[in-house]
Design a protein around this motif. Structure first.
Motif, PDB file in Angstrom:
ATOM      1  N   ALA A 187       5.925  30.004  28.045  1.00 22.88           N
ATOM      2  CA  ALA A 187       6.355  30.509  26.675  1.00 22.88           C
ATOM      3  C   ALA A 187       6.284  29.215  25.607  1.00 22.88           C
ATOM      4  CB  ALA A 187       7.764  30.895  26.635  1.00 22.88           C
ATOM      5  N   ALA A 233      -2.169  31.989  32.499  1.00 22.37           N
ATOM      6  CA  ALA A 233      -1.736  32.601  31.374  1.00 22.37           C
ATOM      7  C   ALA A 233      -2.975  32.532  30.352  1.00 22.37           C
ATOM      8  CB  ALA A 233      -0.273  31.946  30.780  1.00 22.37           C
ATOM      9  N   CYS A 264      -0.478  37.951  21.387  1.00 20.62           N
ATOM     10  CA  CYS A 264       0.278  37.939  22.739  1.00 20.62           C
ATOM     11  C   CYS A 264      -0.232  36.958  23.877  1.00 20.62           C
ATOM     12  CB  CYS A 264       0.403  39.434  23.252  1.00 20.62           C
ATOM     13  SG  CYS A 264       0.946  40.673  22.208  1.00 20.62           S
ATOM     14  N   ALA A 265       0.544  36.310  24.506  1.00 22.64           N
ATOM     15  CA  ALA A 265       0.369  35.697  25.770  1.00 22.64           C
ATOM     16  C   ALA A 265       0.824  36.326  26.810  1.00 22.64           C
ATOM     17  CB  ALA A 265       1.142  34.299  25.924  1.00 22.64           C
ATOM     18  N   ALA A 288       2.495  29.023  25.163  1.00 22.38           N
ATOM     19  CA  ALA A 288       1.968  30.076  24.362  1.00 22.38           C
ATOM     20  C   ALA A 288       2.595  29.858  22.815  1.00 22.38           C
ATOM     21  CB  ALA A 288       2.986  31.402  24.577  1.00 22.38           C
ATOM     22  N   GLN A 289       3.720  29.233  22.553  1.00 19.02           N
ATOM     23  CA  GLN A 289       4.234  28.981  21.196  1.00 19.02           C
ATOM     24  C   GLN A 289       3.298  27.972  20.624  1.00 19.02           C
ATOM     25  OE1 GLN A 289       8.364  27.082  20.841  1.00 19.02           O
ATOM     26  NE2 GLN A 289       8.904  28.866  19.659  1.00 19.02           N
ATOM     27  N   LEU A 319       5.609  36.792  24.355  1.00 18.95           N
ATOM     28  CA  LEU A 319       5.219  36.619  25.709  1.00 18.95           C
ATOM     29  C   LEU A 319       5.150  37.842  26.625  1.00 18.95           C
ATOM     30  CD1 LEU A 319       4.501  34.361  28.154  1.00 18.95           C
ATOM     31  CD2 LEU A 319       7.123  34.404  28.548  1.00 18.95           C
ATOM     32  N   VAL A 342       8.351  35.020  21.868  1.00 16.16           N
ATOM     33  CA  VAL A 342       7.939  33.714  22.379  1.00 16.16           C
ATOM     34  C   VAL A 342       9.321  32.861  22.291  1.00 16.16           C
ATOM     35  CG1 VAL A 342       6.861  31.554  22.441  1.00 16.16           C
ATOM     36  CG2 VAL A 342       5.579  33.758  22.644  1.00 16.16           C
ATOM     37  N   THR A 400       7.808  30.304  33.846  1.00 14.86           N
ATOM     38  CA  THR A 400       7.887  31.522  32.865  1.00 14.86           C
ATOM     39  C   THR A 400       8.225  30.654  31.708  1.00 14.86           C
ATOM     40  OG1 THR A 400       8.417  33.080  34.354  1.00 14.86           O
ATOM     41  CG2 THR A 400       8.721  33.655  32.127  1.00 14.86           C
ATOM     42  N   ILE A 423       1.173  36.525  31.105  1.00 15.86           N
ATOM     43  CA  ILE A 423       1.433  35.899  32.491  1.00 15.86           C
ATOM     44  C   ILE A 423       0.678  36.627  33.466  1.00 15.86           C
ATOM     45  CG2 ILE A 423       2.957  35.296  34.240  1.00 15.86           C
ATOM     46  CD1 ILE A 423       4.959  34.454  32.168  1.00 15.86           C
TER      47      ILE A 423
END
Length: 241
Positions: free
Chosen positions: A197, A165, A171-172, A200-201, A208, A101, A193, A174
Protein backbone atom coordinates in the motif's frame (compact mmCIF):
# COMPACT_ATOMS: atom_id res chain seq x y z
CA UNK A 1 -14.30 7.58 -2.06
CA UNK A 2 -16.17 5.33 -4.49
CA UNK A 3 -14.43 1.99 -4.96
CA UNK A 4 -13.58 0.69 -8.45
CA UNK A 5 -16.25 -1.42 -10.10
CA UNK A 6 -15.85 -5.14 -10.55
CA UNK A 7 -15.68 -4.58 -14.32
CA UNK A 8 -12.72 -2.26 -13.82
CA UNK A 9 -10.98 -4.82 -11.63
CA UNK A 10 -11.27 -7.44 -14.38
CA UNK A 11 -9.19 -5.08 -16.53
CA UNK A 12 -6.74 -4.49 -13.68
CA UNK A 13 -6.18 -8.24 -13.44
CA UNK A 14 -5.34 -8.35 -17.15
CA UNK A 15 -3.10 -5.31 -16.83
CA UNK A 16 -1.07 -6.45 -13.84
CA UNK A 17 -1.03 -10.23 -14.50
CA UNK A 18 -0.89 -10.45 -18.31
CA UNK A 19 -1.17 -13.53 -20.49
CA UNK A 20 1.63 -14.32 -22.91
CA UNK A 21 -0.78 -13.62 -25.77
CA UNK A 22 -4.47 -13.01 -26.43
CA UNK A 23 -6.42 -14.02 -29.52
CA UNK A 24 -9.89 -12.95 -30.64
CA UNK A 25 -11.97 -15.92 -31.80
CA UNK A 26 -15.51 -14.85 -32.65
CA UNK A 27 -17.07 -13.54 -29.41
CA UNK A 28 -14.21 -14.89 -27.28
CA UNK A 29 -10.88 -13.65 -26.02
CA UNK A 30 -8.56 -16.64 -25.79
CA UNK A 31 -5.67 -16.17 -23.35
CA UNK A 32 -2.55 -18.17 -24.13
CA UNK A 33 -0.21 -19.13 -21.32
CA UNK A 34 0.43 -22.73 -20.41
CA UNK A 35 2.12 -22.30 -17.02
CA UNK A 36 0.98 -19.01 -15.50
CA UNK A 37 -2.28 -20.20 -13.93
CA UNK A 38 -5.97 -19.72 -14.63
CA UNK A 39 -5.90 -15.92 -14.79
CA UNK A 40 -3.71 -16.00 -17.89
CA UNK A 41 -5.19 -19.04 -19.65
CA UNK A 42 -8.96 -18.62 -19.23
CA UNK A 43 -11.19 -17.52 -22.09
CA UNK A 44 -13.77 -14.77 -21.64
CA UNK A 45 -16.82 -13.90 -23.69
CA UNK A 46 -16.94 -10.33 -25.00
CA UNK A 47 -19.96 -10.34 -27.33
CA UNK A 48 -23.24 -12.13 -27.97
CA UNK A 49 -22.76 -15.86 -28.39
CA UNK A 50 -24.60 -19.13 -28.83
CA UNK A 51 -23.98 -22.61 -27.53
CA UNK A 52 -22.38 -23.47 -30.88
CA UNK A 53 -19.74 -20.77 -30.37
CA UNK A 54 -18.42 -22.58 -27.29
CA UNK A 55 -17.03 -25.31 -29.53
CA UNK A 56 -14.95 -22.72 -31.40
CA UNK A 57 -13.43 -21.51 -28.12
CA UNK A 58 -12.71 -25.08 -27.05
CA UNK A 59 -10.96 -25.81 -30.34
CA UNK A 60 -8.87 -22.64 -30.07
CA UNK A 61 -7.70 -23.53 -26.57
CA UNK A 62 -6.91 -27.12 -27.51
CA UNK A 63 -4.98 -25.85 -30.54
CA UNK A 64 -2.48 -24.12 -28.24
CA UNK A 65 -2.26 -27.09 -25.87
CA UNK A 66 -4.59 -25.78 -23.16
CA UNK A 67 -7.49 -27.49 -21.41
CA UNK A 68 -10.76 -25.63 -22.13
CA UNK A 69 -11.19 -23.12 -19.30
CA UNK A 70 -13.55 -20.14 -19.04
CA UNK A 71 -13.65 -17.23 -16.61
CA UNK A 72 -17.21 -16.68 -15.38
CA UNK A 73 -17.77 -13.08 -14.35
CA UNK A 74 -20.84 -11.63 -12.66
CA UNK A 75 -22.57 -10.91 -16.00
CA UNK A 76 -21.89 -14.39 -17.42
CA UNK A 77 -24.79 -16.36 -15.92
CA UNK A 78 -25.93 -17.69 -19.32
CA UNK A 79 -22.44 -18.93 -20.15
CA UNK A 80 -22.19 -20.52 -16.71
CA UNK A 81 -25.38 -22.50 -17.31
CA UNK A 82 -24.34 -23.59 -20.81
CA UNK A 83 -20.95 -24.79 -19.62
CA UNK A 84 -22.48 -26.67 -16.70
CA UNK A 85 -24.77 -28.45 -19.16
CA UNK A 86 -21.70 -29.46 -21.19
CA UNK A 87 -20.09 -31.06 -18.12
CA UNK A 88 -17.79 -28.24 -17.06
CA UNK A 89 -16.93 -28.10 -13.38
CA UNK A 90 -16.51 -25.03 -11.16
CA UNK A 91 -12.89 -24.19 -10.37
CA UNK A 92 -11.51 -21.71 -7.82
CA UNK A 93 -14.33 -19.34 -6.85
CA UNK A 94 -12.62 -16.11 -5.82
CA UNK A 95 -13.31 -12.83 -4.04
CA UNK A 96 -12.24 -9.42 -5.36
CA UNK A 97 -11.25 -6.88 -2.70
CA UNK A 98 -10.55 -3.16 -2.91
CA UNK A 99 -9.79 -0.27 -0.57
CA UNK A 100 -8.49 3.26 -0.86
CA UNK A 101 -4.72 3.06 -0.60
CA UNK A 102 -4.75 5.60 2.22
CA UNK A 103 -6.89 3.27 4.33
CA UNK A 104 -4.21 0.56 4.24
CA UNK A 105 -1.06 2.72 4.18
CA UNK A 106 -1.41 3.78 7.79
CA UNK A 107 1.35 1.94 9.63
CA UNK A 108 4.69 1.03 8.11
CA UNK A 109 6.08 -2.44 8.80
CA UNK A 110 8.72 -2.71 11.53
CA UNK A 111 12.32 -1.96 10.47
CA UNK A 112 14.07 -4.63 8.36
CA UNK A 113 10.76 -6.46 7.78
CA UNK A 114 9.84 -5.44 4.21
CA UNK A 115 12.16 -4.56 1.32
CA UNK A 116 11.08 -3.36 -2.12
CA UNK A 117 12.97 -5.38 -4.74
CA UNK A 118 12.96 -5.52 -8.55
CA UNK A 119 13.83 -7.86 -10.14
CA UNK A 120 13.03 -10.45 -7.48
CA UNK A 121 15.87 -12.25 -5.74
CA UNK A 122 16.60 -15.95 -5.92
CA UNK A 123 15.53 -16.36 -2.30
CA UNK A 124 12.09 -14.95 -3.19
CA UNK A 125 11.78 -17.48 -5.99
CA UNK A 126 12.55 -20.19 -3.44
CA UNK A 127 9.78 -19.00 -1.13
CA UNK A 128 7.33 -18.87 -4.03
CA UNK A 129 8.38 -22.32 -5.29
CA UNK A 130 7.81 -23.83 -1.85
CA UNK A 131 4.26 -22.51 -2.04
CA UNK A 132 3.67 -23.86 -5.56
CA UNK A 133 4.33 -20.58 -7.41
CA UNK A 134 6.86 -21.67 -10.00
CA UNK A 135 8.60 -20.33 -13.11
CA UNK A 136 5.46 -19.84 -15.21
CA UNK A 137 4.11 -17.31 -12.75
CA UNK A 138 7.50 -15.63 -12.41
CA UNK A 139 7.40 -15.19 -16.19
CA UNK A 140 4.06 -13.40 -15.83
CA UNK A 141 5.64 -11.01 -13.32
CA UNK A 142 8.55 -10.39 -15.65
CA UNK A 143 6.38 -9.38 -18.61
CA UNK A 144 3.98 -7.21 -16.61
CA UNK A 145 4.40 -3.54 -17.37
CA UNK A 146 5.82 -1.06 -14.90
CA UNK A 147 5.09 0.24 -12.37
CA UNK A 148 5.54 -3.08 -10.63
CA UNK A 149 7.58 -4.45 -7.77
CA UNK A 150 8.10 -7.31 -5.39
CA UNK A 151 8.50 -7.02 -1.65
CA UNK A 152 10.71 -9.37 0.32
CA UNK A 153 9.58 -10.03 3.87
CA UNK A 154 11.98 -10.97 6.65
CA UNK A 155 11.44 -12.30 10.17
CA UNK A 156 14.16 -13.16 12.69
CA UNK A 157 16.82 -12.13 10.15
CA UNK A 158 15.61 -14.70 7.66
CA UNK A 159 13.71 -14.45 4.34
CA UNK A 160 10.16 -15.34 5.28
CA UNK A 161 7.74 -14.09 2.63
CA UNK A 162 7.30 -12.38 -0.70
CA UNK A 163 4.65 -10.66 -2.80
CA UNK A 164 4.30 -9.17 -6.30
CA UNK A 165 2.32 -6.01 -7.08
CA UNK A 166 1.59 -4.00 -10.20
CA UNK A 167 -0.40 -0.89 -11.12
CA UNK A 168 -2.96 -0.48 -13.90
CA UNK A 169 -4.96 2.74 -14.25
CA UNK A 170 -5.31 4.02 -10.68
CA UNK A 171 -5.34 0.60 -9.03
CA UNK A 172 -2.48 -1.37 -7.51
CA UNK A 173 -3.12 -5.11 -7.37
CA UNK A 174 -1.46 -7.67 -5.12
CA UNK A 175 -0.54 -11.06 -6.58
CA UNK A 176 1.31 -14.14 -5.32
CA UNK A 177 1.58 -13.25 -1.64
CA UNK A 178 3.37 -16.20 -0.09
CA UNK A 179 4.64 -16.72 3.47
CA UNK A 180 7.12 -19.52 4.17
CA UNK A 181 5.55 -22.30 6.22
CA UNK A 182 7.79 -21.75 9.26
CA UNK A 183 6.87 -18.06 9.46
CA UNK A 184 3.10 -18.08 9.16
CA UNK A 185 0.72 -16.66 11.76
CA UNK A 186 3.25 -14.06 12.84
CA UNK A 187 1.74 -11.04 11.09
CA UNK A 188 4.04 -10.95 8.06
CA UNK A 189 1.21 -11.09 5.50
CA UNK A 190 -0.29 -8.00 7.13
CA UNK A 191 3.09 -6.22 7.02
CA UNK A 192 3.59 -7.08 3.33
CA UNK A 193 0.10 -5.89 2.44
CA UNK A 194 0.73 -2.57 4.15
CA UNK A 195 4.15 -2.32 2.47
CA UNK A 196 2.48 -2.73 -0.94
CA UNK A 197 0.00 0.00 0.00
CA UNK A 198 2.81 2.44 0.79
CA UNK A 199 4.58 1.55 -2.47
CA UNK A 200 1.33 2.01 -4.39
CA UNK A 201 0.73 5.38 -2.77
CA UNK A 202 4.24 6.53 -3.71
CA UNK A 203 3.53 5.52 -7.34
CA UNK A 204 0.25 7.38 -7.66
CA UNK A 205 -2.31 4.61 -7.17
CA UNK A 206 -5.58 5.51 -5.49
CA UNK A 207 -6.73 2.00 -4.68
CA UNK A 208 -5.28 -1.26 -3.40
CA UNK A 209 -6.94 -4.35 -4.86
CA UNK A 210 -6.45 -8.10 -4.89
CA UNK A 211 -8.01 -11.47 -5.66
CA UNK A 212 -8.08 -14.42 -3.29
CA UNK A 213 -9.88 -17.75 -3.36
CA UNK A 214 -13.03 -18.01 -1.32
CA UNK A 215 -11.62 -21.16 0.29
CA UNK A 216 -8.65 -19.26 1.75
CA UNK A 217 -10.27 -18.35 5.06
CA UNK A 218 -7.11 -16.84 6.53
CA UNK A 219 -6.56 -14.48 3.60
CA UNK A 220 -10.20 -13.37 3.54
CA UNK A 221 -10.10 -12.67 7.27
CA UNK A 222 -6.86 -10.70 6.92
CA UNK A 223 -8.06 -8.44 4.13
CA UNK A 224 -11.39 -7.82 5.81
CA UNK A 225 -9.63 -6.92 9.07
CA UNK A 226 -7.46 -4.42 7.20
CA UNK A 227 -10.57 -2.61 6.02
CA UNK A 228 -10.76 -3.91 2.48
CA UNK A 229 -14.20 -4.30 0.90
CA UNK A 230 -15.51 -7.28 -1.05
CA UNK A 231 -16.52 -5.74 -4.38
CA UNK A 232 -17.15 -8.80 -6.53
CA UNK A 233 -16.65 -12.47 -7.20
CA UNK A 234 -15.98 -14.77 -10.12
CA UNK A 235 -15.08 -18.38 -10.79
CA UNK A 236 -13.81 -20.58 -13.58
CA UNK A 237 -15.41 -23.47 -15.44
CA UNK A 238 -13.04 -26.20 -16.60
CA UNK A 239 -13.73 -29.21 -18.79
CA UNK A 240 -12.60 -32.39 -17.00
CA UNK A 241 -10.16 -34.47 -19.01
Amino acid sequence: MTLPSVEKLYAVIDGTWPAFAKRAVGPWVIRIDGKGGSRVSAATVEADFTNFDISDAEAAMREVGQVPLFMIREADADLDEMLAARGYQIKDPVNLYAAPVARIATERPPPVTAFTVWPPLAVQAEVWAAGGIEQGRLDVMDRARHPKTTILGRLNDRPAGTVFAGIAADCAMIHALEIAADHRRQGLARHLTRAVAFWAQEHGADYLTLVTTQANEGANALYTSLGMTLVGQYHYRILPE
